[in-house]
Design a protein around this motif. Sequence first.
Motif: not given
Ligand code: ATP
Length: 583
Positions: A142, A149-150, A155, A157, A417-418, A420, A457
């Motif tokens: 990132e 850890i948010m 992380f 998933m 966003e938890v 998707h 998260r």
């Molecule tokens: P964000 O917009 O928050 O970066 P994303 O759209 O990139 O999320 P997805 O690819 O849909 O995320 O990943 C599925 C889920 O994984 C997300 O809904 C989120 O809860 C979690 N997630 C994504 N990136 C991270 C991160 N860097 N750290 C912790 N959790 C994450």
Amino acid sequence: MRASQFLIATLKESPSDAVVKSHQLMLRAGMIRKLASGLYTWLPLGLRTLRKVETIIREEMEEAGALEVLMPIVQPSELWEESGRWFEYGGELMRIKDRHNRDFCMGPTAEEVITDLARNELSSYKQLPKNFYQIQTKFRDETRPRFGIMRSREFLMKDAYSFHANADCLNDTYQRMHKAYNKIFTRLGLDFRPVNADSGSIGGALSHEFHVLASSGEDDIAFSDTSDYAANVEMAEAIAPSFERPDATDTLTCVETTDQNTIEDVSQYLSVNRNQVLKTVIVEGELSEKEQKDGLSAPLVALVLRGDHELNELKAEKIDGIAAPLVFASEERIVKLLGCQPGFVGPKDLSIDVLVDRSAAVVANFVCGSNEDDKHLTGANWQRDMTFTRVEDLRNVIDGDASPDGEGTLNIKRGIEVGHIFQIGDKYSKALKATVLDENGKAKVMHMGCYGIGVSRVVAAAIEQNFDDRGIIWPKALAPFQISIVQIDAHKSPEVIERSEALYQALKDLNVEVFLDDRDKKTSPGVKFADAELMGFPHRVVMSSRGLKNGIVEYKGREDEKGDAVELPCDDILNFVKSKLDL
Ligand code: ATP
Ligand code: MG
């Protein structure tokens, strides 16, 4: 669990780099520790909660018919080259080489790997649908790891991927997963909203995000106060006002507004409400490829909005004739075209297209720029004094706007966003040639859905919704221990030891997750209470030598922190606790 054997790693102060509550409390309660930027170790306390989230997700995934797999974190570049993402993915994709100089990456997600598995293992439509899921570490480098850890780099998933013979079948599984997600977040005790993330773009892939409402969220969510409409503010439609434009009654006047070049300045200076001042933003239009090749510069387009409204760049760039991504005209071009500074631009007598926002189109007797430095127009009116080319939806919705589904008004809150869910269609299956034979023996590309939950998260999001100034207040489903028994002055009183050990054992026998604070006299009662509150255990029983002399023990629920502890006869405590725990 005995405190004397556990790792109690509580901190009095929160480290200065922790800005959001969940990050501060996870560090202070001793749930996590930072190893390096975006990399965290889960301590025993934190891991217990993380595992609870996993268990609930696993149960609901099984219930929804998904099959658990476990795929490697390290993924070969060849698959990513096949999908095209090896070249598309930016810096978030951590690329590595093995000892043979072969390229790999740390999986940020697993569409390629699962599609490879599906093309090898599935050969007939009769095997479909199939839905595979895993709970596995992901790595995304990132740009701004933050909030603990948010938004970390490594992380946990839960990612699921479904395979189908046709779009209808994909839709069925999608709806099933939508329901499963609602159940998961409800069981986790979270205040959440499923949010329509349908991009509305051609091919309109159906997609929903699940957001936990919390002020530290990174997204603005608009949701109706009466229906279940919810959308990211970026996506929410601002519907046209239901009233007609009032009559033009004022006289058009040009007034001096020296140095007043923001909406705020002008509205104050002229003592008019910001919603009576129209702002004009000049952006670049679209050029055809040929025009680009010929070196022509893009045409300009004027966008007009109410002064109290914000331009929604995503909406603007989706409009035909406007450059995507949106490009604001340079000051130099504005001065050349209009002969004034950007702060004094207005829609009167413009030689370029003027697109006006739905709300701005129904304002009468307004203030706007005059296209002359240090001057604005007052008493201005559409049609009588100036015209527009078209009315468009150009702005972000705001609190109190009418809900686009026609039911109720919109509230806006921040969301985390938890989860998707997404109908991806054939993007990966086509690229990787993942086909099955249909009824007629013909090879058909499979349809795919994908479904993610940020497991780690979720833990942070739950804390964002459940804390007070003493620490975490765990919802029952996530508490690392349900109850703590605190010994006071055990060194002076064998009865404290005897009674607390008996209750501890009785609760353990009932499979209750119980925490016995048996730390010796070096740990003061105050520290024991503060730790139990910080770690957020839902129930607490205190056994002290003084109380037991009178046959009394104390009970306190973490949620009713303001009220005093309840004093109970010692012999009743087991039954009392059992009723509190619904046993
Ligand atoms: P964000 O917009 O928050 O970066 P994303 O759209 O990139 O999320 P997805 O690819 O849909 O995320 O990943 C599925 C889920 O994984 C997300 O809904 C989120 O809860 C979690 N997630 C994504 N990136 C991270 C991160 N860097 N750290 C912790 N959790 C994450
Ligand atoms: Mg992301």
